[in-house]
Design a protein around this motif. Structure first.
Motif, PDB file in Angstrom:
ATOM      1  N   THR A  51       0.952  -1.349  -0.178  1.00  0.00           N
ATOM      2  CA  THR A  51       0.112   0.116  -0.064  1.00  0.00           C
ATOM      3  C   THR A  51       0.895   1.195  -0.070  1.00  0.00           C
ATOM      4  O   THR A  51       0.531   2.060  -0.648  1.00  0.00           O
ATOM      5  CB  THR A  51      -1.070  -0.002   1.039  1.00  0.00           C
ATOM      6  OG1 THR A  51      -1.731  -1.357   1.106  1.00  0.00           O
ATOM      7  CG2 THR A  51      -1.741   1.272   1.415  1.00  0.00           C
ATOM      8  N   GLN A  93      -7.766   0.195  -0.292  1.00  0.00           N
ATOM      9  CA  GLN A  93      -7.756  -0.992   0.555  1.00  0.00           C
ATOM     10  C   GLN A  93      -8.916  -1.165   1.116  1.00  0.00           C
ATOM     11  O   GLN A  93      -9.870  -2.027   1.411  1.00  0.00           O
ATOM     12  CB  GLN A  93      -6.678  -1.145   1.353  1.00  0.00           C
ATOM     13  CG  GLN A  93      -6.298  -2.529   1.971  1.00  0.00           C
ATOM     14  CD  GLN A  93      -5.030  -2.786   2.825  1.00  0.00           C
ATOM     15  OE1 GLN A  93      -4.084  -1.999   2.202  1.00  0.00           O
ATOM     16  NE2 GLN A  93      -5.000  -3.669   3.370  1.00  0.00           N
ATOM     17  N   ASP A 170      -5.893  -1.499  -5.003  1.00  0.00           N
ATOM     18  CA  ASP A 170      -5.356  -1.981  -3.658  1.00  0.00           C
ATOM     19  C   ASP A 170      -6.365  -2.999  -3.129  1.00  0.00           C
ATOM     20  O   ASP A 170      -7.298  -2.643  -2.421  1.00  0.00           O
ATOM     21  CB  ASP A 170      -4.994  -0.995  -2.643  1.00  0.00           C
ATOM     22  CG  ASP A 170      -4.071  -1.575  -1.591  1.00  0.00           C
ATOM     23  OD1 ASP A 170      -3.681  -2.567  -1.435  1.00  0.00           O
ATOM     24  OD2 ASP A 170      -3.836  -0.588  -0.646  1.00  0.00           O
ATOM     25  N   GLU A 171      -5.948  -4.548  -3.030  1.00  0.00           N
ATOM     26  CA  GLU A 171      -6.796  -5.316  -2.612  1.00  0.00           C
ATOM     27  C   GLU A 171      -8.382  -5.349  -3.108  1.00  0.00           C
ATOM     28  O   GLU A 171      -9.176  -5.126  -2.212  1.00  0.00           O
ATOM     29  CB  GLU A 171      -6.874  -5.471  -1.329  1.00  0.00           C
ATOM     30  CG  GLU A 171      -5.308  -5.568  -0.591  1.00  0.00           C
ATOM     31  CD  GLU A 171      -5.317  -6.254   0.602  1.00  0.00           C
ATOM     32  OE1 GLU A 171      -6.161  -6.887   1.465  1.00  0.00           O
ATOM     33  OE2 GLU A 171      -4.063  -6.040   1.241  1.00  0.00           O
TER      34      GLU A 171
HETATM   35 MG   LIG Z   1      -1.823  -2.738   2.267  1.00  0.00          MG
END
Ligand SMILES: [Mg+2]
Ligand SMILES: Nc1ncnc2c1ncn2[C@@H]1O[C@H](COP(=O)(O)OP(=O)(O)OP(=O)(O)O)[C@@H](O)[C@H]1O
Length: 250
Positions: A51, A93, A170-171
């Motif tokens: 991240t 995220q 991000d994810e």
């Molecule tokens: Mg992360």
């Protein structure tokens, strides 16, 4: 480690990226390139700097040293809005939507904020983004009632409504169930083909990563420990030891 160069005129090139927080080197000399139309996975254990890497590349955090370029354009040290306007879009995220807005309004706001669309162009882009992600039927639904899987799709629709050259996710698979991950794969593949943009994807879901990515870059304690195709990375002893474990690699 060899660095993939590809078409340097168009690529997102991160070189020797280092990020220090007080007393902690979160990212340590990381270099990678994302080519247009390519999907690069960025994986590694919790706290390995994934991240932070996205935050530095998109200008949300100041870089300690190193450089971020889009082809020959040196964006190192630029503010986030300027980097976004140069063609980098990202998702977070933890999903950040305007809960009181509808899905369509959320996507339109992102298109307007990108600074390169007004009026009907905004509405057209929002329509297209919603269709590309298969959520056009949710256009008038308030964001606050969406289940997590659909929230993720709206976040990606917001990012692609800016017509990015590179998309940093991000994810996007976090919190999705098996069926949602399954339908997510072709959607992400289609984005690459339809938009022609390069994608950097961070995720812990190895089914998603291994099936989607052209290449994978692996971090551990902020340092690169491997880069290669899914097949190469999955067999790499350092990756098995630091992250995958023997079971995933089998
Ligand atoms: Mg992360
Ligand atoms: N704003 C911050 N201030 C201080 N330390 C930070 C900050 N953000 C991240 N860190 C630290 O930097 C390191 C890298 O964190 P980062 O969030 O980039 O990891 P990650 O690879 O994304 O992990 P995860 O898979 O859990 O999301 C961690 O040790 C984290 O605690």
């Amino acid at each position: 480690m060899t660095q993939t160069t590809g078409n340097a005129a168009e690529s997102l090139i991160v070189q020797d990226l280092t990020k220090d927080f007080a007393g902690l080197r979160a990212v340590d000399g990381v270099s990678f390139t994302v080519n247009p139309g390519e999907i690069l996975g960025l994986i590694g254990p919790n706290g390995s700097g994934k991240t932070t890497t996205i935050n530095v590349v998109t200008g949300l955090l100041n870089i300690t040293s190193g450089s971020v370029r889009l082809g020959s354009l040196d964006m190192t040290g630029w503010q986030p809005h300027r980097i976004a306007r140069a063609g980098l879009a990202r998702t977070f995220q933890i999903v950040r939507l305007f809960k009181d807005f509808t899905v369509r309004e959320n996507v339109e706001v992102a298109a307007v904020a990108s600074g390169n669309a007004r009026g009907k162009v905004v509405a057209d882009r929002a329509d297209r983004a919603l269709r590309q992600l298969g959520i056009f039927h949710l256009a008038n639904t308030p964001a606050r009632v969406l289940p997590q899987g659909e929230e993720r799709l709206v976040e990606i629709a917001r990012a692609i409504a800016t017509e990015p050259r590179f998309l940093l996710l991000d994810e996007p698979g976090a919190g999705l169930n098996d069926a949602e991950i399954e339908s997510f794969l072709p959607t992400l593949r289609r984005l690459r083909t339809d938009l022609g943009c390069g994608i950097l994807i961070v995720d812990h879901d190895m089914r998603l990563i291994m099936n989607l990515c052209d290449r994978i870059h692996v971090l551990n304690y902020g340092k690169t420990i491997a880069e290669g195709t899914p097949g190469e990375v999955r067999r790499e002893p350092a990756v098995i030891e630091a992250y995958l474990g023997a079971e995933e690699a089998a």
